[in-house]
Design a protein around this motif. Structure first.
Motif, PDB file in Angstrom:
ATOM      1  N   GLY A 256       0.784  -1.237   0.000  1.00  0.00           N
ATOM      2  CA  GLY A 256       0.000   0.000   0.000  1.00  0.00           C
ATOM      3  C   GLY A 256       0.813   1.281   0.000  1.00  0.00           C
ATOM      4  N   ARG A 257       2.130   1.191  -0.119  1.00  0.00           N
ATOM      5  CA  ARG A 257       2.982   2.381  -0.098  1.00  0.00           C
ATOM      6  C   ARG A 257       3.255   2.858  -1.507  1.00  0.00           C
ATOM      7  NH1 ARG A 257       6.490   2.807   4.340  1.00  0.00           N
ATOM      8  NH2 ARG A 257       6.959   4.812   3.410  1.00  0.00           N
ATOM      9  N   ASP A 258       3.180   4.153  -1.720  1.00  0.00           N
ATOM     10  CA  ASP A 258       3.563   4.795  -2.983  1.00  0.00           C
ATOM     11  C   ASP A 258       2.938   4.134  -4.212  1.00  0.00           C
ATOM     12  OD1 ASP A 258       5.134   6.707  -1.693  1.00  0.00           O
ATOM     13  OD2 ASP A 258       6.882   5.394  -1.674  1.00  0.00           O
ATOM     14  N   GLY A 259       1.687   3.741  -4.087  1.00  0.00           N
ATOM     15  CA  GLY A 259       0.976   3.183  -5.217  1.00  0.00           C
ATOM     16  C   GLY A 259       1.167   1.696  -5.438  1.00  0.00           C
ATOM     17  N   ARG A 260       1.889   1.039  -4.537  1.00  0.00           N
ATOM     18  CA  ARG A 260       2.074  -0.411  -4.685  1.00  0.00           C
ATOM     19  C   ARG A 260       0.751  -1.105  -4.418  1.00  0.00           C
ATOM     20  NH1 ARG A 260       2.479  -4.940  -1.867  1.00  0.00           N
ATOM     21  NH2 ARG A 260       4.119  -6.484  -2.056  1.00  0.00           N
ATOM     22  N   GLY A 261       0.256  -1.778  -5.405  1.00  0.00           N
ATOM     23  CA  GLY A 261      -0.983  -2.527  -5.261  1.00  0.00           C
ATOM     24  C   GLY A 261      -0.717  -3.912  -4.713  1.00  0.00           C
ATOM     25  N   LEU A 262      -1.785  -4.642  -4.464  1.00  0.00           N
ATOM     26  CA  LEU A 262      -1.664  -5.999  -3.954  1.00  0.00           C
ATOM     27  C   LEU A 262      -1.221  -6.949  -5.061  1.00  0.00           C
ATOM     28  CD1 LEU A 262      -4.881  -6.301  -1.756  1.00  0.00           C
ATOM     29  CD2 LEU A 262      -2.525  -5.957  -0.988  1.00  0.00           C
ATOM     30  N   SER A 263      -0.292  -7.811  -4.733  1.00  0.00           N
ATOM     31  CA  SER A 263       0.138  -8.853  -5.658  1.00  0.00           C
ATOM     32  C   SER A 263      -0.677 -10.115  -5.375  1.00  0.00           C
ATOM     33  CB  SER A 263       1.625  -9.164  -5.465  1.00  0.00           C
ATOM     34  OG  SER A 263       1.831  -9.849  -4.233  1.00  0.00           O
ATOM     35  N   ILE A 264      -0.518 -11.109  -6.217  1.00  0.00           N
ATOM     36  CA  ILE A 264      -1.201 -12.375  -5.980  1.00  0.00           C
ATOM     37  C   ILE A 264      -0.768 -12.981  -4.639  1.00  0.00           C
ATOM     38  CG2 ILE A 264       0.485 -13.759  -7.271  1.00  0.00           C
ATOM     39  CD1 ILE A 264      -1.936 -15.448  -8.249  1.00  0.00           C
ATOM     40  N   TRP A 265       0.512 -12.776  -4.263  1.00  0.00           N
ATOM     41  CA  TRP A 265       1.005 -13.292  -2.987  1.00  0.00           C
ATOM     42  C   TRP A 265       0.416 -12.524  -1.819  1.00  0.00           C
ATOM     43  CZ3 TRP A 265       2.612 -17.906  -2.678  1.00  0.00           C
ATOM     44  CH2 TRP A 265       3.251 -18.507  -3.747  1.00  0.00           C
ATOM     45  N   ASP A 266       0.193 -11.230  -1.963  1.00  0.00           N
ATOM     46  CA  ASP A 266      -0.472 -10.466  -0.900  1.00  0.00           C
ATOM     47  C   ASP A 266      -1.879 -11.016  -0.679  1.00  0.00           C
ATOM     48  OD1 ASP A 266       1.635  -8.562  -0.422  1.00  0.00           O
ATOM     49  OD2 ASP A 266       1.042  -7.559  -2.279  1.00  0.00           O
ATOM     50  N   GLU A 267      -2.591 -11.196  -1.772  1.00  0.00           N
ATOM     51  CA  GLU A 267      -3.966 -11.726  -1.682  1.00  0.00           C
ATOM     52  C   GLU A 267      -3.963 -13.101  -1.015  1.00  0.00           C
ATOM     53  OE1 GLU A 267      -6.792 -10.259  -2.623  1.00  0.00           O
ATOM     54  OE2 GLU A 267      -6.074  -8.572  -3.837  1.00  0.00           O
ATOM     55  N   TYR A 268      -3.063 -13.964  -1.457  1.00  0.00           N
ATOM     56  CA  TYR A 268      -2.989 -15.325  -0.920  1.00  0.00           C
ATOM     57  C   TYR A 268      -2.661 -15.309   0.571  1.00  0.00           C
ATOM     58  CZ  TYR A 268      -1.502 -20.182  -0.393  1.00  0.00           C
ATOM     59  OH  TYR A 268      -1.368 -21.479   0.028  1.00  0.00           O
ATOM     60  N   SER A 269      -1.635 -14.559   0.957  1.00  0.00           N
ATOM     61  CA  SER A 269      -1.190 -14.579   2.351  1.00  0.00           C
ATOM     62  C   SER A 269      -2.189 -13.919   3.296  1.00  0.00           C
ATOM     63  CB  SER A 269       0.191 -13.922   2.494  1.00  0.00           C
ATOM     64  OG  SER A 269       0.127 -12.537   2.226  1.00  0.00           O
ATOM     65  N   HIS A 270      -3.076 -13.112   2.771  1.00  0.00           N
ATOM     66  CA  HIS A 270      -4.103 -12.483   3.604  1.00  0.00           C
ATOM     67  C   HIS A 270      -5.368 -13.341   3.702  1.00  0.00           C
ATOM     68  CE1 HIS A 270      -2.423  -8.109   3.412  1.00  0.00           C
ATOM     69  NE2 HIS A 270      -1.501  -9.008   3.712  1.00  0.00           N
ATOM     70  N   THR A 271      -5.369 -14.482   3.027  1.00  0.00           N
ATOM     71  CA  THR A 271      -6.501 -15.405   3.096  1.00  0.00           C
ATOM     72  C   THR A 271      -6.339 -16.290   4.328  1.00  0.00           C
ATOM     73  OG1 THR A 271      -6.638 -15.432   0.679  1.00  0.00           O
ATOM     74  CG2 THR A 271      -7.776 -17.202   1.856  1.00  0.00           C
ATOM     75  N   PRO A 272      -7.279 -16.221   5.275  1.00  0.00           N
ATOM     76  CA  PRO A 272      -7.154 -17.019   6.505  1.00  0.00           C
ATOM     77  C   PRO A 272      -6.899 -18.501   6.221  1.00  0.00           C
ATOM     78  CG  PRO A 272      -8.989 -15.495   6.683  1.00  0.00           C
ATOM     79  CD  PRO A 272      -8.507 -15.437   5.252  1.00  0.00           C
ATOM     80  N   GLY A 273      -5.928 -19.059   6.963  1.00  0.00           N
ATOM     81  CA  GLY A 273      -5.602 -20.475   6.848  1.00  0.00           C
ATOM     82  C   GLY A 273      -4.605 -20.829   5.766  1.00  0.00           C
ATOM     83  N   LYS A 274      -4.160 -19.865   4.985  1.00  0.00           N
ATOM     84  CA  LYS A 274      -3.248 -20.167   3.870  1.00  0.00           C
ATOM     85  C   LYS A 274      -1.770 -20.127   4.257  1.00  0.00           C
ATOM     86  CE  LYS A 274      -6.241 -20.763   0.566  1.00  0.00           C
ATOM     87  NZ  LYS A 274      -6.374 -22.035  -0.129  1.00  0.00           N
ATOM     88  N   THR A 275      -1.432 -19.427   5.336  1.00  0.00           N
ATOM     89  CA  THR A 275      -0.021 -19.326   5.731  1.00  0.00           C
ATOM     90  C   THR A 275       0.139 -19.680   7.203  1.00  0.00           C
ATOM     91  OG1 THR A 275      -0.173 -16.985   6.343  1.00  0.00           O
ATOM     92  CG2 THR A 275       0.443 -17.503   4.051  1.00  0.00           C
ATOM     93  N   TRP A 276       1.352 -20.060   7.556  1.00  0.00           N
ATOM     94  CA  TRP A 276       1.696 -20.392   8.936  1.00  0.00           C
ATOM     95  C   TRP A 276       1.500 -19.170   9.825  1.00  0.00           C
ATOM     96  CZ3 TRP A 276       2.847 -24.809  11.388  1.00  0.00           C
ATOM     97  CH2 TRP A 276       3.448 -24.722  12.635  1.00  0.00           C
ATOM     98  N   ASN A 277       0.739 -19.296  10.867  1.00  0.00           N
ATOM     99  CA  ASN A 277       0.483 -18.220  11.826  1.00  0.00           C
ATOM    100  C   ASN A 277      -0.140 -16.977  11.199  1.00  0.00           C
ATOM    101  OD1 ASN A 277       1.564 -19.660  14.032  1.00  0.00           O
ATOM    102  ND2 ASN A 277       3.624 -18.964  13.520  1.00  0.00           N
ATOM    103  N   GLY A 278      -0.669 -17.095   9.987  1.00  0.00           N
ATOM    104  CA  GLY A 278      -1.233 -15.925   9.321  1.00  0.00           C
ATOM    105  C   GLY A 278      -0.188 -14.943   8.844  1.00  0.00           C
ATOM    106  N   ASP A 279       1.078 -15.406   8.737  1.00  0.00           N
ATOM    107  CA  ASP A 279       2.178 -14.528   8.306  1.00  0.00           C
ATOM    108  C   ASP A 279       1.949 -14.022   6.888  1.00  0.00           C
ATOM    109  OD1 ASP A 279       3.397 -15.036  10.732  1.00  0.00           O
ATOM    110  OD2 ASP A 279       4.800 -16.508   9.921  1.00  0.00           O
ATOM    111  N   ASN A 280       2.476 -12.839   6.613  1.00  0.00           N
ATOM    112  CA  ASN A 280       2.376 -12.261   5.270  1.00  0.00           C
ATOM    113  C   ASN A 280       3.617 -11.417   5.005  1.00  0.00           C
ATOM    114  OD1 ASN A 280       1.935  -9.455   6.141  1.00  0.00           O
ATOM    115  ND2 ASN A 280      -0.021 -10.231   6.890  1.00  0.00           N
ATOM    116  N   GLY A 281       3.698 -10.850   3.823  1.00  0.00           N
ATOM    117  CA  GLY A 281       4.865 -10.052   3.448  1.00  0.00           C
ATOM    118  C   GLY A 281       4.627  -8.558   3.518  1.00  0.00           C
ATOM    119  N   ASP A 282       3.646  -8.126   4.310  1.00  0.00           N
ATOM    120  CA  ASP A 282       3.340  -6.697   4.367  1.00  0.00           C
ATOM    121  C   ASP A 282       4.564  -5.860   4.722  1.00  0.00           C
ATOM    122  OD1 ASP A 282       0.785  -7.515   3.823  1.00  0.00           O
ATOM    123  OD2 ASP A 282      -0.106  -6.709   5.657  1.00  0.00           O
ATOM    124  N   ARG A 283       5.373  -6.369   5.623  1.00  0.00           N
ATOM    125  CA  ARG A 283       6.602  -5.658   5.972  1.00  0.00           C
ATOM    126  C   ARG A 283       7.828  -6.413   5.462  1.00  0.00           C
ATOM    127  NH1 ARG A 283       8.483  -2.908  11.586  1.00  0.00           N
ATOM    128  NH2 ARG A 283      10.347  -1.997  10.697  1.00  0.00           N
TER     129      ARG A 283
END
Length: 86
Positions: free
Chosen positions: A39-66
């Motif tokens: 969400g910084r400087d016009g960066r939109g969501l990637s397919i990995w952002d969408e995937y990692s924000h889907t409950p149950g798809k990643t370990w501990n709900g981890d994502n690449g936001d930071r």
């Protein structure tokens, strides 16, 4: 001396002497793993952002936001790479 993070979480030290003469070291990464900055400087969501924000798809709900926060730390990261290349 080559430093790395082992799979067991411990820092491993490897001597350059353990590699054959002429061995060339290299590095690689992917943007999602290091940049962060969702969400910084016009960066939109990637397919990995969408995937990692889907409950149950990643370990501990981890994502690449930071991630490794290269977006904010790129100057420090580049200085470290330059120092390692000496």
């Amino acid at each position: 001396v080559v430093m790395g993070m082992g799979m067991d979480g411990d820092d491993d030290e490897v001597s350059r002497m353990e590699f054959p003469s002429g061995f060339v070291f290299g590095v690689a990464t992917s943007a999602y793993q290091i940049e962060g900055a969702v969400g910084r400087d016009g960066r939109g969501l990637s397919i990995w952002d969408e995937y990692s924000h889907t409950p149950g798809k990643t370990w501990n709900g981890d994502n690449g936001d930071r991630a490794c926060d290269h977006y904010e730390r790129f100057r420090e990261d580049v200085a470290l790479m330059a120092e390692m290349g000496r």
